[in-house]
Design a protein around this motif. Structure first.
Motif, PDB file in Angstrom:
ATOM      1  N   GLY A 285      -3.472  38.070  46.590  1.00 35.16           N
ATOM      2  CA  GLY A 285      -2.411  37.087  46.754  1.00 35.16           C
ATOM      3  C   GLY A 285      -1.313  37.260  45.722  1.00 35.16           C
ATOM      4  O   GLY A 285      -0.964  38.375  45.323  1.00 35.16           O
ATOM      5  N   LEU A 305     -10.311  34.075  52.335  1.00 37.17           N
ATOM      6  CA  LEU A 305      -9.760  33.536  51.087  1.00 37.17           C
ATOM      7  C   LEU A 305      -8.982  32.248  51.381  1.00 37.17           C
ATOM      8  O   LEU A 305      -8.289  32.159  52.391  1.00 37.17           O
ATOM      9  CB  LEU A 305      -8.823  34.578  50.463  1.00 37.17           C
ATOM     10  CG  LEU A 305      -8.247  34.252  49.096  1.00 37.17           C
ATOM     11  CD1 LEU A 305      -9.346  34.263  48.039  1.00 37.17           C
ATOM     12  CD2 LEU A 305      -7.151  35.253  48.718  1.00 37.17           C
ATOM     13  N   ARG A 307      -6.656  28.741  49.554  1.00 33.00           N
ATOM     14  CA  ARG A 307      -5.853  28.334  48.399  1.00 33.00           C
ATOM     15  C   ARG A 307      -5.842  26.812  48.356  1.00 33.00           C
ATOM     16  O   ARG A 307      -5.535  26.163  49.361  1.00 33.00           O
ATOM     17  CB  ARG A 307      -4.424  28.880  48.542  1.00 33.00           C
ATOM     18  CG  ARG A 307      -3.565  28.661  47.309  1.00 33.00           C
ATOM     19  CD  ARG A 307      -2.432  29.664  47.279  1.00 33.00           C
ATOM     20  NE  ARG A 307      -1.457  29.393  46.247  1.00 33.00           N
ATOM     21  CZ  ARG A 307      -1.578  29.788  44.983  1.00 33.00           C
ATOM     22  NH1 ARG A 307      -2.644  30.453  44.597  1.00 33.00           N
ATOM     23  NH2 ARG A 307      -0.640  29.516  44.103  1.00 33.00           N
ATOM     24  N   TYR A 312      -6.476  30.274  44.021  1.00 34.95           N
ATOM     25  CA  TYR A 312      -7.234  31.038  45.014  1.00 34.95           C
ATOM     26  C   TYR A 312      -8.720  30.744  44.874  1.00 34.95           C
ATOM     27  O   TYR A 312      -9.234  30.624  43.762  1.00 34.95           O
ATOM     28  CB  TYR A 312      -6.974  32.536  44.843  1.00 34.95           C
ATOM     29  CG  TYR A 312      -5.588  32.904  45.289  1.00 34.95           C
ATOM     30  CD1 TYR A 312      -5.252  32.892  46.647  1.00 34.95           C
ATOM     31  CD2 TYR A 312      -4.595  33.214  44.370  1.00 34.95           C
ATOM     32  CE1 TYR A 312      -3.966  33.194  47.067  1.00 34.95           C
ATOM     33  CE2 TYR A 312      -3.314  33.517  44.781  1.00 34.95           C
ATOM     34  CZ  TYR A 312      -3.007  33.506  46.135  1.00 34.95           C
ATOM     35  OH  TYR A 312      -1.736  33.797  46.551  1.00 34.95           O
ATOM     36  N   CYS A 379      -2.559  33.775  51.045  1.00 29.16           N
ATOM     37  CA  CYS A 379      -3.892  34.370  50.855  1.00 29.16           C
ATOM     38  C   CYS A 379      -3.977  35.790  51.380  1.00 29.16           C
ATOM     39  O   CYS A 379      -4.492  36.673  50.703  1.00 29.16           O
ATOM     40  CB  CYS A 379      -4.955  33.521  51.548  1.00 29.16           C
ATOM     41  SG  CYS A 379      -5.219  31.937  50.749  1.00 29.16           S
TER      42      CYS A 379
END
Ligand code: SAM
Length: 459
Positions: A285, A305, A307, A312, A379
């Motif tokens: 990211g 992933l 956020r 993250y 992400c």
């Protein structure tokens, strides 16, 4: 490295932008959302919805000049014990609304420096958590530490309580930079902290570094990154220094002319990235790096992933319950934030029976759609607008706004798929901002906003 020079990049993409740890961002929070709304949202959580927990402990042993976080010094242990008791009281009130025994997979203590919480208080808070929630066996239990102030016995305590990850502030190793920041921390202190915590059985280690600090140079940040990489933390966060003296008065002690200019900041960022990639880390990211086997790296590769307010994360829960002064909660229908100052937070819990919520924002269906797009971009650096969009969206305005990014080689458009290129990683926030209609309406509602910016510089 992009074909666009750092100075052109600054000219075209400079400016102040949010870090998109939520959408709408905290700039949209108002007191239209208060305790009553928060209670309604908490009561409405589906019974089988898992939750994550965040505890904010704002105290530090000393304050760093650069720090933009909500921190204060609490010398008296009684005050820190009392704060721990209030964390448990707030948690009890939240559980009365969401019901007991919800599944929990992620628990984080952030700050400030949460190890200022006395050992007995930390034990009690976790005892309450285990009493009120079903803490899953593979739980991620994380805490931020200051390597200069790790209380005797704390690493063993963390190991004993089942902590799986620590996050350490380092920022920079250069003497002159540390002096200007009011944070003296030797490499030996950082190394010792990592060793002692690992020996106690806490295996996950994250280190925070910053570029754009006073007196930093490309060479100095590269040397810091190289030296810290030799300790093999499994993750690093490399933040751009957010200079927000209009919001954080202590930053006024940092002379403006000691700060690297935006083009230099970009070069510093690139140098650190080059060093970390050469040391075997994968970029994730906007500002994270992880060793290839790390769960964060795996999540980035397999598209899981996420956020949230902690940055993250591998945490896929849709609900984050924030406890403590200034803590933010993420709920399906909106975000809420607690009262910021410790004194007012204490008063609210002592005087009233409700939640110490000060502000927040409701999320409309449009916000959720745009939030998903922004999170995907932040992400995975790509989003399929066709797959993500609701009925009636053609995103014509957004496609037009993306054109300069395409011309500069930062974005590729492939049908309805928007892909940020590797060269575009530093302008990821700028791409995300194209989909942020709240920011656009905030700036048109307040034409003078530029003189009193709400965010730090994006580059
Ligand atoms: C809440 S702080 C906790 C650090 C921990 N208490 C310590 O002292 O090591 C978390 C991180 O936020 C980052 N941070 C704080 N202020 C910042 C600023 N003004 N700009 C960029 N990053 C900042 C730093 O990297 C810091 O390590």
């Amino acid at each position: 490295m992009s074909a666009v020079s750092p100075s052109d990049l600054v000219l075209r993409y400079g400016g102040n932008l949010p870090r998109y740890t939520s959408y709408p961002t905290a700039a949209s929070f108002t007191d239209a959302v208060g305790p009553a709304q928060a209670e309604e949202w908490l009561r409405a959580l589906p019974p089988d919805e898992a939750v994550s927990l965040y505890f904010h402990v704002p105290f530090c042993d000393e304050l760093c000049r650069f720090c933009g976080c909500n921190t204060s010094v609490m010398r008296h242990e009684d005050g820190r014990i009392a704060y721990g008791d209030l964390l448990r009281e707030e948690l009890r009130r939240v559980v009365a609304l969401v019901g007991p025994q919800r599944s929990v997979n992620h628990i984080q203590f952030g700050g400030g420096t949460p190890s200022t919480l006395p050992a007995a208080s930390l034990r009690q808070v976790l005892r309450s958590v285990r009493q009120f929630f079903k803490v899953e066996p593979g739980v991620e239990l994380a805490m931020e530490l200051d390597p200069r102030h790790v209380p005797a016995g704390y690493p063993d305590l963390l190991g004993d309580l089942g902590f799986t990850r620590i996050s350490l502030g380092v920022q920079d190793l250069e003497e002159k930079v540390q002096e200007a920041c009011g944070r003296h921390q030797s490499f030996a202190q950082t190394e010792a902290c990592i060793n002692v915590v690992r020996a106690a059985g806490v295996t996950g280690v994250n280190v925070d570094l910053i570029y754009g600090l006073p007196y930093q140079t490309e060479e100095s940040v590269a040397a810091t990154a190289r030296k810290i990489a030799s300790l093999r933390p499994d993750r690093l966060a490399v933040f751009g220094y957010a200079h927000v003296p209009w919001k954080q008065k202590r930053q006024r002690l940092i002379p403006e002319d000691s700060l690297p200019q935006p083009a230099e900041r970009l070069r510093q960022r690139t140098r650190m990235e080059d060093v970390l990639c050469a040391e075997g880390y994968l970029p994730i990211g906007l500002d994270h790096y992880a060793l290839p086997g790390d769960p964060l790296a795996r999540a980035a590769q397999n598209g899981t992933l996420r956020r949230n307010f902690q940055g993250y994360t591998t945490d896929s829960s849709a609900v984050l319950l924030g406890v403590g002064a200034s803590a933010i909660s993420m709920l399906p229908d909106g975000y809420t934030q607690n009262i910021t100052t410790v004194a007012s937070y204490v008063r609210a819990l002592a005087d009233q029976t409700g939640l110490p919520v000060a502000r927040g924002v409701a999320r409309t269906a449009e916000d959720k759609l745009r939030g998903r797009i922004i999170e995907d971009l932040m992400c995975t650096m790509q989003v399929d607008l066709q797959a993500a969009h609701g009925e009636g969206h053609n995103f014509l305005t957004e496609y037009a706004a993306l054109r300069p990014f395409v011309q500069d080689g930062f974005v590729q458009l492939d049908g309805s798929c928007v892909r940020v290129t590797e060269a575009g990683r530093p302008v990821l926030r700028n791409v995300a901002a194209v989909f942020d209609t709240h920011r656009q309406s905030l700036s048109s509602a307040m034409p003078g906003a530029a003189s009193q910016p709400r965010f730090a510089t994006a580059l």
